[in-house]
Design a protein around this motif. Structure first.
Motif, PDB file in Angstrom:
ATOM      1  N   PRO A  72       0.807  -1.235   0.000  1.00  0.00           N
ATOM      2  CA  PRO A  72       0.000   0.000   0.000  1.00  0.00           C
ATOM      3  C   PRO A  72       0.834   1.277   0.000  1.00  0.00           C
ATOM      4  CG  PRO A  72      -0.943  -1.603   1.500  1.00  0.00           C
ATOM      5  CD  PRO A  72       0.351  -2.188   1.026  1.00  0.00           C
ATOM      6  N   ALA A  73       1.929   1.290   0.764  1.00  0.00           N
ATOM      7  CA  ALA A  73       2.752   2.503   0.875  1.00  0.00           C
ATOM      8  C   ALA A  73       3.445   2.862  -0.431  1.00  0.00           C
ATOM      9  CB  ALA A  73       3.792   2.322   1.979  1.00  0.00           C
ATOM     10  N   GLU A  74       3.526   1.898  -1.367  1.00  0.00           N
ATOM     11  CA  GLU A  74       4.228   2.142  -2.631  1.00  0.00           C
ATOM     12  C   GLU A  74       3.280   2.494  -3.778  1.00  0.00           C
ATOM     13  OE1 GLU A  74       6.137  -1.623  -3.081  1.00  0.00           O
ATOM     14  OE2 GLU A  74       7.858  -1.070  -1.823  1.00  0.00           O
ATOM     15  N   ARG A  75       2.003   2.639  -3.475  1.00  0.00           N
ATOM     16  CA  ARG A  75       1.027   2.836  -4.555  1.00  0.00           C
ATOM     17  C   ARG A  75       0.693   4.296  -4.826  1.00  0.00           C
ATOM     18  NH1 ARG A  75      -3.135  -2.153  -5.068  1.00  0.00           N
ATOM     19  NH2 ARG A  75      -1.671  -3.813  -4.520  1.00  0.00           N
ATOM     20  N   GLY A  76       1.118   5.193  -3.943  1.00  0.00           N
ATOM     21  CA  GLY A  76       0.810   6.601  -4.149  1.00  0.00           C
ATOM     22  C   GLY A  76      -0.642   6.943  -3.922  1.00  0.00           C
TER      23      GLY A  76
END
Length: 352
Positions: A72-76
């Motif tokens: 989730p943290a890498e999805r923007g």
């Protein structure tokens, strides 16, 4: 900012499939609303975009990036939940800046971004308060502010107004619409409330049982639904539906004792069809005596008259009369035939 593309999305929990091959394109800067009854898969779909649910099969792209298997943290993306999820021991300012603090951003940058978000959401006077000293609407604005501060490519809203009272829901709808206009971000919003959907959306996605029933602009879905489900779900009060039989002159509706003429191509005579008429396309005729008024909701400029038809079915009529029909009265009905819609009795698809 970025658009979102869902390609043949499937979600299973064990042997149970809850999302069935969803294909959808959300344009950059678009406000897209997922709407449908409880259990239709709208929140599950949103959580898959966020990365909070694994995607069984299919692909999710945000911008030009395939994020299907990313954390989730890498999805923007930034998500605003139904519950505010604020830290009770922190001030508004600390809550809004906490995400940036945890990722090591400089204090000056955090303060600048929190200040900019608080101006957008009119929270400047509350930055030193803790959540317990805020109203429900203010807490939700803080939760939205926390999302803004992160500077996401896509905002995700999961029924954010469900915990608010009616007046605050109206106020927050306006706030969210204003926010979208001001920052121009791509937003995906989940709700079961079709009034919220009609108010906020550039594009509405109507879901049922894990499948997309229809996608379109709010008024497009209202005026030109593909099937009975969409016609009944979009519009408030809901569309009235009557069983009818094709006759030489149109469709005879025994429940209201009327034949509704139409230029739409219908099945052969005697075929069963469903006739849909919106409450604002029916007029109460006080001179008639075929239907009984159960109750009238008088709301000032408009009244809603609830009736029992001659066959025992229920219907709603929108009235703008200063003295609408009262409970217990017997009345007739007149239908705006040009606005009636006709659906196949078996497939529930609309005849056009």
């Amino acid at each position: 900012m970025s658009g979102v593309i869902l390609k043949d999305i499937i979600k299973r929990y064990g042997d149970v499939q809850v999302v069935h091959g969803v294909d959808l394109q959300i344009e950059d800067g678009e406000f897209c609303v997922f709407v449908g009854p409880s259990g239709c898969g709208k929140s599950t779909l949103l959580r898959m975009v966020a990365g909070l649910e694994e995607t069984t099969s299919g692909a999710i792209s945000i911008g030009a990036q395939d994020v299907t298997n990313r954390d989730p943290a890498e999805r923007g993306v930034a998500m605003v939940f139904q519950t505010y999820a604020l830290y009770p021991h922190m001030t508004v300012e600390e809550n809004m800046g906490f995400g940036l603090k945890m990722t090591g951003h400089p204090k000056a940058e955090i303060k600048e971004k929190v200040s900019a978000a608080s101006k957008i959401l009119k929270l400047d006077d509350y930055l030193g308060r803790k959540p317990k000293a805020l109203s429900g609407g203010q807490r939700q604005r803080v939760a939205i502010g926390r999302a803004i501060v992160r500077g996401p490519e896509v905002f995700l809203f999961d029924e954010p107004l469900s915990n608010l009272d009616a007046e605050l829901r109206v106020e927050m709808r306006v706030e969210i619409a204003r926010l979208h206009k001001e920052i121009g971000a791509t937003m995906i919003y989940v709700t079961h409330d079709q009034v919220e959907a009609m108010t906020l959306a550039d594009k509405i996605v109507v879901l049922r049982a894990g499948r997309i029933e229809q996608v379109g602009a709010p008024l497009e879905l209202y005026r030109d639904p593909d099937n009975k489900f969409v016609a009944g779900f979009i519009g408030s009060p809901a569309m009235n539906f009557f069983d009818g039989t094709v006759s030489g002159d149109g469709v005879f509706v025994p429940g209201i004792g009327l034949t509704v003429s139409t230029s739409v191509a219908l099945p052969a005579a005697e075929a069963a069809v469903i006739v849909g008429v919106r409450p604002n396309h029916i007029v109460v005729d006080p001179a008639g005596d075929t239907h009984t008024v159960d109750i009238t909701e008088s709301l000032g400029g408009v009244s809603y008259v609830y009736l029992t038809a001659k066959d025992g079915s229920r219907l709603i009529v929108e009235s703008h009369e200063e003295e609408p029909a009262r409970s217990g009265a017997t009345v007739g009905l007149k239908i705006d035939e040009t606005s009636a819609m006709f659906f196949d009795a078996q497939t529930e698809l609309r005849f056009r």
